[in-house]
Structures are given as C-alpha cells and as structure tokens.
Design a protein around this motif. Structure first.
Motif, short mmCIF file in Angstrom:
data_model
loop_
_atom_site.label_atom_id
_atom_site.label_comp_id
_atom_site.label_asym_id
_atom_site.label_seq_id
_atom_site.Cartn_x
_atom_site.Cartn_y
_atom_site.Cartn_z
N GLU A 50 -12.59 2.99 5.79
CA GLU A 50 -13.07 3.95 4.79
C GLU A 50 -12.02 5.01 4.44
OE1 GLU A 50 -15.78 3.80 2.88
OE2 GLU A 50 -16.18 1.87 3.83
N LYS A 59 -8.62 5.87 -3.54
CA LYS A 59 -9.37 6.52 -4.62
C LYS A 59 -8.65 7.79 -5.09
CE LYS A 59 -13.81 4.79 -2.93
NZ LYS A 59 -15.05 5.14 -2.22
N LYS A 65 -9.65 3.47 2.03
CA LYS A 65 -10.30 3.39 0.72
C LYS A 65 -10.30 4.74 0.02
CE LYS A 65 -13.56 -0.39 1.33
NZ LYS A 65 -14.95 -0.81 1.17
N ASP A 66 -10.61 5.79 0.77
CA ASP A 66 -10.62 7.14 0.19
C ASP A 66 -9.23 7.55 -0.29
OD1 ASP A 66 -13.33 7.41 0.61
OD2 ASP A 66 -13.11 8.58 2.46
N MET A 81 -7.32 -2.36 -2.79
CA MET A 81 -7.57 -1.68 -1.52
C MET A 81 -9.02 -1.21 -1.44
SD MET A 81 -4.11 0.58 -1.12
CE MET A 81 -4.70 1.52 0.27
N ILE A 82 -9.48 -0.63 -2.52
CA ILE A 82 -10.85 -0.13 -2.56
C ILE A 82 -11.84 -1.28 -2.40
CG2 ILE A 82 -12.59 0.98 -4.03
CD1 ILE A 82 -10.17 2.60 -5.24
N TYR A 121 0.83 -1.20 0.00
CA TYR A 121 0.00 0.00 0.00
C TYR A 121 0.87 1.26 0.00
CZ TYR A 121 -4.06 -2.91 1.24
OH TYR A 121 -5.07 -3.85 1.25
N GLU A 169 -10.63 -3.50 1.57
CA GLU A 169 -10.37 -2.88 2.87
C GLU A 169 -11.66 -2.41 3.53
OE1 GLU A 169 -7.70 -2.80 4.77
OE2 GLU A 169 -6.60 -3.89 3.23
#
Length: 191
Positions: free
Chosen positions: A169, A176, A172-173, A162-163, A137, A166
């Motif tokens: 949040e 993104k 994930k953000d 990851m999105i 990551y 995981e």
C-alpha cells in the motif's frame, strides 16, 4: 651462516617495506574500505585508484570500481561517478550491487538535470524499460519530479501499473503521489 643472516635481513627489510607500502590488493582493499566508512572520500579514492591501477586481475577489482564510484559521487563529481559506475556495470557479476549502481546512476542523472543539463533527463527515461521492476519504479519516481512534464509523463504507464498490481500500500500511495506531481488529471483518471 652468512646466507641465513642475509636471508633474515632481506626478509625483515622486505616485510617492513611491505608493511609501510601495503601488501597487495587485499591490504589496499581493507585500507580503502576503512577510509570509506570513515567518510574520508579523497583518501579512499586514492587507494581505490591505486588498487585498480596496480591489480587489474584482482578479485577485488570490480568492488574497487564500485566503491571508487561511490567516492566520486560523495565528492559531487557526478559525471566522473557516472563514468565509473558505467565501467563497473561492464565488469560486475554481482546483481545486488549492479542494481544499487543503476539506482545511483539514475539519481546522478537527475542531479545533473537539476543543474540545468536537460539531456540527462532522457537517460532516466531509458530505465523505464529495464527488466527489473525496482529500476523501472525508481526511474518513474525520479521522473515525476521533473519540471519538463512532457518527459515526466513518460513515467505515467509505470506508475499506473504500480497502482494496479502492487500489494504494498505504501508503494501504491507513492505512485499516486508521483502521478499527481506529474499531472493531477492522471490521478483522477486512474482512481
């Protein structure tokens, strides 16, 4: 009586010399750590080097190598720090510090890339296959900042995974945003 006085004199002289010049690896370790926490990088580095030179069998040897690397990094001697971290990785059994050293190496590779040494960007790519997800990551996030989008796009599968998997949040953000930095089309395709 003379033997006792002579012994006492030798003990006192030996003790004072020991106090003035250090009393072994633990003393050097403690002094260097104190200097490290005081951010006296030059002085700490000097003592780490001394510990490494004088006590190669010390139980503090791996830690001295790790902290030497940190001092070199703080002094912006990036290539020397990388070399030192590489030595640490070969001798350490401490999983947590090895992970920290790996993250530091990725960061150093990126700094060298930012200085115009493009070959270091490919070294970060190698970490995308690491067995630890945290290392994968971190490498993917670092690559997302690269100007070379062809190489940066190698991080896309990790970021998409990851999105997808995981639970965190915020993580994930961040993935993104990293995808959008590489290419906004990647984000549109994954959403």
């Amino acid at each position: 009586m003379k033997k006792i006085n002579l012994f006492c004199l030798l003990f006192v002289v030996g003790f004072n010399i020991g106090v003035l010049h250090g009393q072994g690896d633990l003393d050097l370790y403690d002094k260097a750590r104190l200097l490290l926490f005081e951010k006296k990088w030059d002085q700490a580095l000097e003592i780490w080097n001394r510990l490494l030179d004088e006590y190669p069998k010390s139980k503090y040897f791996p830690l001295a190598q790790f902290y030497k690397s940190k001092c070199l990094e703080e002094q912006k001697l990036f290539k020397k720090a990388l070399n030192s971290y590489s030595k640490y990785m070969k001798i350490s059994q401490n999983a947590n510090l090895k992970e920290e050293a790996t993250v530091a190496m990725i960061d150093l590779y990126f700094k060298l890339y930012q200085r115009g040494e493009n070959k270091y960007l490919n070294r970060i790519v190698d970490f995308l296959d690491d067995k630890q997800r945290t290392i994968q990551y971190f490498a993917a996030f670092k690559l997302s900042y690269a100007q070379n989008k062809k190489i940066a796009s190698k991080a896309v599968p990790i970021l998409k995974r990851m999105i997808a998997i995981e639970n965190d949040e915020e993580l994930k953000d961040r993935a993104k945003i990293a995808l959008m930095r590489i290419n906004p089309d990647y984000w549109r395709k994954s959403s």
